[in-house]
Design an enzyme around this catalytic site. Structure first.
Site, mmCIF file in Angstrom:
data_model
loop_
_atom_site.group_PDB
_atom_site.id
_atom_site.type_symbol
_atom_site.label_atom_id
_atom_site.label_comp_id
_atom_site.label_asym_id
_atom_site.label_seq_id
_atom_site.Cartn_x
_atom_site.Cartn_y
_atom_site.Cartn_z
ATOM 1 N N GLY A 192 2.499 1.963 10.854
ATOM 2 C CA GLY A 192 3.461 3.056 10.765
ATOM 3 C C GLY A 192 4.149 3.382 12.087
ATOM 4 O O GLY A 192 4.793 4.415 12.216
ATOM 5 N N GLU A 250 -6.585 4.659 7.847
ATOM 6 C CA GLU A 250 -6.308 6.085 7.614
ATOM 7 C C GLU A 250 -7.515 6.771 6.968
ATOM 8 O O GLU A 250 -7.765 7.951 7.207
ATOM 9 C CB GLU A 250 -5.040 6.231 6.756
ATOM 10 C CG GLU A 250 -3.791 5.946 7.581
ATOM 11 C CD GLU A 250 -2.648 5.310 6.816
ATOM 12 O OE1 GLU A 250 -2.635 5.374 5.574
ATOM 13 O OE2 GLU A 250 -1.766 4.718 7.482
ATOM 14 N N GLU A 294 -5.526 -5.193 10.167
ATOM 15 C CA GLU A 294 -4.497 -4.199 10.458
ATOM 16 C C GLU A 294 -4.787 -3.533 11.797
ATOM 17 O O GLU A 294 -5.602 -2.606 11.875
ATOM 18 C CB GLU A 294 -4.479 -3.125 9.358
ATOM 19 C CG GLU A 294 -4.176 -3.664 7.979
ATOM 20 C CD GLU A 294 -3.529 -2.600 7.098
ATOM 21 O OE1 GLU A 294 -2.386 -2.829 6.671
ATOM 22 O OE2 GLU A 294 -4.142 -1.546 6.860
ATOM 23 N N SER A 331 3.318 -2.485 10.207
ATOM 24 C CA SER A 331 4.767 -2.603 10.419
ATOM 25 C C SER A 331 5.304 -3.984 10.061
ATOM 26 O O SER A 331 6.242 -4.485 10.693
ATOM 27 C CB SER A 331 5.154 -2.217 11.855
ATOM 28 O OG SER A 331 4.763 -0.883 12.129
ATOM 29 N N HIS A 364 -9.357 1.344 4.732
ATOM 30 C CA HIS A 364 -8.093 1.484 5.456
ATOM 31 C C HIS A 364 -8.287 2.387 6.672
ATOM 32 O O HIS A 364 -9.053 3.342 6.624
ATOM 33 C CB HIS A 364 -7.012 2.065 4.530
ATOM 34 C CG HIS A 364 -5.653 1.937 5.136
ATOM 35 N ND1 HIS A 364 -5.167 2.849 6.059
ATOM 36 C CD2 HIS A 364 -4.692 0.995 4.995
ATOM 37 C CE1 HIS A 364 -3.961 2.454 6.432
ATOM 38 N NE2 HIS A 364 -3.643 1.338 5.813
ATOM 39 N N ASN A 421 0.886 -1.164 0.000
ATOM 40 C CA ASN A 421 0.000 0.000 0.000
ATOM 41 C C ASN A 421 0.921 1.210 0.000
ATOM 42 O O ASN A 421 1.539 1.522 1.012
ATOM 43 C CB ASN A 421 -0.892 -0.024 1.251
ATOM 44 C CG ASN A 421 -1.722 1.235 1.381
ATOM 45 O OD1 ASN A 421 -1.759 2.071 0.481
ATOM 46 N ND2 ASN A 421 -2.388 1.394 2.520
ATOM 47 N N LYS A 429 0.182 4.240 -0.200
ATOM 48 C CA LYS A 429 -0.400 5.425 0.462
ATOM 49 C C LYS A 429 -0.134 6.663 -0.401
ATOM 50 O O LYS A 429 -0.212 6.569 -1.618
ATOM 51 C CB LYS A 429 0.127 5.551 1.890
ATOM 52 C CG LYS A 429 -0.057 4.238 2.675
ATOM 53 C CD LYS A 429 0.203 4.339 4.147
ATOM 54 C CE LYS A 429 -0.052 2.980 4.809
ATOM 55 N NZ LYS A 429 0.106 3.007 6.256
HETATM 56 P P1 13P Z 1 3.075 0.105 7.660
HETATM 57 O O1 13P Z 1 3.569 -1.165 7.059
HETATM 58 O O2 13P Z 1 3.837 1.315 7.231
HETATM 59 O O3 13P Z 1 2.903 0.006 9.150
HETATM 60 O O4 13P Z 1 1.590 0.335 7.082
HETATM 61 C C1 13P Z 1 0.706 -0.709 7.134
HETATM 62 C C2 13P Z 1 -0.498 -0.336 6.372
HETATM 63 O O5 13P Z 1 -1.219 0.568 6.742
HETATM 64 C C3 13P Z 1 -0.789 -1.051 5.125
HETATM 65 O O6 13P Z 1 -2.048 -0.740 4.653
#
Ligand code: 13P
Length: 255
Positions: A177, A101, A171, A217, A99, A13, A15
């Site tokens: 993150g 976010e 997740e 992560s 997601h 992803n 982002k």
């Molecule tokens: P990270 O791997 O940066 O923690 O992000 C995970 C994520 O949100 C994948 O959609």
């Protein structure tokens, strides 16, 4: 992973990262590194404006390109949004929906996630449905209730036939993150909980066939341990999906 029952999927992803030129360079770099590694599906979900360039670079390889969101309406006055038909029209196969976010910063709810999921499935897209608990919920011991509720609400009115085109990404929000990864045991336990809820909603057999990824992560160091768990069928990777060596190491862990 349980490859005898379901496909392993390693997905990046991106982002809000990578211009079209950066995406092209990245795909050209990683293409030979993952070539022939066919024990898992490999894909990157890209910002809308980057999708076409990434798809062009990935042509003829084992890399697929997806989107990071989609709107639920077929068309209309929804400034800034993109429809499932539009994604289909440019050859997109996968889309991330729900997601954390999006839920956290853009007001997405289980209701809008469900609407988007249904619209994407009806248009023939494959959905990566993201769900997971926040830190306070884990500390309060209600993770199972939260992910169970999200699974039920986000997949409301999705048929068993449509579910064949759904991947669930578990997740935990506290792991995204942050460098904090769920332990393999925590990931396994919660992915198994999601599968139990799917068995109640559909059937044991259907639930066993659904790919459930872990995300949060995941990196080149912890991937093998996480993927060794029976109910962890892949990864949805943020930060480490922007670095070819790191992402390739995760693909290798899934071979
Ligand atoms: P990270 O791997 O940066 O923690 O992000 C995970 C994520 O949100 C994948 O959609």
């Amino acid at each position: 992973m349980n490859p005898s029952k379901r496909r392993t999927v390693i997905a990046g992803n991106w982002k809000m990262n990578f211009t079209p030129a950066e995406a092209t360079a990245f795909i050209n770099e990683i293409k030979p590194m993952v070539a022939g590694k066919d024990n898992c599906d490999i894909l990157f979900c890209a910002p809308y404006v980057t999708i076409a360039a990434a798809m062009e670079a990935a042509k003829g390889s084992n890399i697929k390109i997806g989107a990071e969101n989609v709107h639920f309406a077929p068309k209309g006055a929804y400034t800034g949004e993109v429809s499932a038909e539009m994604l289909k029209a440019i050859g997109v196969e996968y889309v991330i929906i729900g997601h954390s976010e999006r839920r956290q910063y853009f007001g997405e709810t289980d209701e809008t996630v469900n609407l988007r999921t249904k619209a994407a499935l009806e248009a023939g897209l494959k959905v990566i449905l993201c769900l997971g608990e926040v830190k306070e919920q884990r500390l309060a011991g209600i993770t199972d209730e939260i992910v169970g509720m999200q699974t039920k609400l986000d997949l409301a009115d999705v048929s068993a036939e449509q579910l064949k085109n759904v991947i669930i990404a578990y997740e935990p929000v506290w792991a995204i993150g942050t460098g904090l990864t769920a332990t393999p045991e925590q990931a396994e336990e919660t992915c198994a909980t999601i599968r139990r809820v799917l068995a109640l909603m559909y059937s044991e057999e259907v639930a066993e066939s659904v790919t459930i990824q872990y995300g949060g992560s995941m990196n080149e160091k912890n991937a093998a341990e996480l993927l060794a768990k029976t109910n962890v069928d892949g990864g949805l990777i943020g930060g480490a999906s922007l670095v070819a060596e790191k992402f390739t190491a995760i693909v290798d862990a899934a071979q």
